[in-house]
Design a protein around this motif. Structure first.
Motif, short mmCIF file in Angstrom:
data_model
loop_
_atom_site.label_atom_id
_atom_site.label_comp_id
_atom_site.label_asym_id
_atom_site.label_seq_id
_atom_site.Cartn_x
_atom_site.Cartn_y
_atom_site.Cartn_z
N THR A 199 -0.26 6.87 -6.69
CA THR A 199 1.13 7.53 -6.83
C THR A 199 1.37 6.67 -8.29
O THR A 199 2.72 7.91 -9.09
CB THR A 199 2.21 6.92 -6.25
OG1 THR A 199 1.75 6.95 -4.53
CG2 THR A 199 3.48 7.21 -5.84
N ARG A 200 1.33 5.43 -8.83
CA ARG A 200 1.96 4.74 -9.73
C ARG A 200 0.63 5.94 -10.98
O ARG A 200 1.76 5.93 -11.87
CB ARG A 200 1.54 3.75 -10.28
CG ARG A 200 2.13 2.59 -11.11
CD ARG A 200 1.89 1.05 -11.21
NE ARG A 200 2.06 0.78 -9.50
CZ ARG A 200 0.97 -0.87 -8.92
NH1 ARG A 200 0.57 -1.20 -9.53
NH2 ARG A 200 1.28 -1.30 -7.31
N ARG A 230 -2.45 14.72 -0.46
CA ARG A 230 -2.46 13.92 1.31
C ARG A 230 -0.99 14.17 1.73
O ARG A 230 -1.03 14.17 3.09
CB ARG A 230 -1.61 11.75 0.47
CG ARG A 230 -3.06 11.72 0.40
CD ARG A 230 -3.18 9.74 0.21
NE ARG A 230 -2.03 9.03 -0.10
CZ ARG A 230 -2.19 8.83 -1.48
NH1 ARG A 230 -3.47 8.71 -2.39
NH2 ARG A 230 -0.48 8.27 -1.85
N PHE A 273 -4.45 4.84 4.80
CA PHE A 273 -4.79 3.71 4.33
C PHE A 273 -4.14 4.02 2.74
O PHE A 273 -3.29 2.93 2.57
CB PHE A 273 -6.25 3.04 4.09
CG PHE A 273 -6.53 1.48 3.32
CD1 PHE A 273 -6.65 0.87 3.20
CD2 PHE A 273 -6.83 1.85 1.74
CE1 PHE A 273 -6.43 -0.58 3.07
CE2 PHE A 273 -6.70 1.23 0.81
CZ PHE A 273 -7.18 -0.59 1.31
N ALA A 274 -4.68 4.84 1.47
CA ALA A 274 -4.17 5.10 0.62
C ALA A 274 -2.53 5.95 0.86
O ALA A 274 -2.23 5.18 -0.18
CB ALA A 274 -4.78 6.58 0.39
N THR A 305 -0.71 4.38 2.38
CA THR A 305 0.08 3.16 2.95
C THR A 305 0.80 1.72 1.29
O THR A 305 1.16 1.90 0.85
CB THR A 305 -0.49 2.06 3.83
OG1 THR A 305 -0.95 2.79 5.03
CG2 THR A 305 0.28 1.22 4.38
N PHE A 306 -0.93 2.46 1.24
CA PHE A 306 -0.81 1.54 -0.75
C PHE A 306 -0.33 2.30 -1.63
O PHE A 306 -0.43 2.10 -2.43
CB PHE A 306 -2.20 0.97 -0.56
CG PHE A 306 -2.15 -0.26 0.15
CD1 PHE A 306 -1.78 -1.67 -0.06
CD2 PHE A 306 -3.29 0.00 1.42
CE1 PHE A 306 -2.13 -3.05 1.31
CE2 PHE A 306 -3.14 -0.86 2.44
CZ PHE A 306 -2.51 -2.10 1.53
N GLY A 307 0.04 3.73 -1.28
CA GLY A 307 0.49 4.76 -2.19
C GLY A 307 -0.68 4.49 -3.54
O GLY A 307 -0.20 5.29 -4.93
N LEU A 308 -1.50 4.90 -3.12
CA LEU A 308 -3.18 4.80 -4.11
C LEU A 308 -2.43 6.57 -4.77
O LEU A 308 -2.50 7.10 -4.07
CB LEU A 308 -3.94 5.50 -3.30
CG LEU A 308 -5.11 4.03 -2.48
CD1 LEU A 308 -6.04 4.02 -1.99
CD2 LEU A 308 -4.40 2.90 -3.52
#
Lengths: 106, 132
Positions: free
Chosen positions: A87-88, A14, A79-80, A82-85
């Motif tokens: 990352t966790r 990203r 979207f990805a 913003t929500f940090g898809l």
């Protein structure tokens, strides 16, 4: 579409796309922004290319990467981001591997 | 004979347009819907066509150089595509929901605004003029 989701799930990929939003860049310029090895970066670029999110052009010795996102993919990227898809998941994988390394060392 | 992917997609979409027109007309002939619903239905399909085509605008190959100017060219394409997608979706929505004749005014205004935004931004990005 599955390949697109797979490509956008990784924070590094990203970040590559976000850098390419500013302007087309050579592989070297992109790699300067990351601490990863060349093969790792090449693997990330390959995933992006396979998903059709970047356009690649060989110009002499340099490889130029250009953004090739549709509006929907652009929205998904936002979207990805913003929500940090992913990352966790990535940080937990790193934590696990660090714990494993500590276990081996002790 | 090999047909390229964009042509295949275009033929499928053209088939869908013709198909939806036939279905709407058949429904009207059988007194299932009125003439207004046929017009609204087809206008909605046209709005979605604008949105779908604009969605893929930025997918078209462009040999932009890896320079700041190349970045601005890319930015101009992105803004045009986003504006047209939003306009297409507004066109489809107002054609479906807003009373006549305001639906036509709003739909045309949406597409017109998107065109002005796209062209204006392209001129600005490519250095034609810089707003204060």
């Amino acid at each position: 579409m599955n390949t697109v989701f797979k490509a956008l799930a990784d924070p590094t990929r990203r970040r590559v796309l976000e850098l390419l939003r500013a302007r087309p860049m050579t592989a070297g310029e992109l790699a300067e922004h990351f601490d990863f090895s060349k093969p790792t970066m090449s693997a990330h670029f390959a995933v992006l290319r396979e998903a059709g999110l970047v356009d690649v052009e060989k110009s002499g010795k340099t490889v130029i990467y250009r953004l090739k996102l549709s509006v929907l993919e652009d929205a998904l990227l936002g979207f990805a981001g913003t929500f940090g898809l992913g990352t966790r998941a990535k940080s937990s994988a790193v934590a696990k591997s660090n714990a494993l390394r500590k276990g081996i060392a002790s | 004979m090999m047909i390229s992917k964009p042509i295949q997609a275009g033929l499928v979409w053209a088939g869908a347009l013709i198909g939806s027109a036939i279905i709407l007309k058949a429904a009207q002939t059988n007194h299932l819907i009125g003439a207004d619903a046929v017009t609204r239905g087809y206008q909605t399909v046209l709005g979605l066509t604008i949105a779908v085509y604009a969605n893929f605008m930025t997918k078209q190959p462009a040999k932009t150089p890896p320079t700041e100017r190349g970045g601005r060219m890319q930015q101009a394409r992105r803004v045009s595509a986003w504006a047209m997608v939003v306009a297409g979706l507004i066109y489809a929505t107002v054609s479906l929901l807003v009373p006549h004749p305001y639906d036509t005014y709003l739909a045309v205004a949406a597409v017109g605004t998107a065109a002005v935004v796209g062209v204006g931004n392209a001129i600005r990005c490519l250095g034609g003029f810089k707003p204060k």
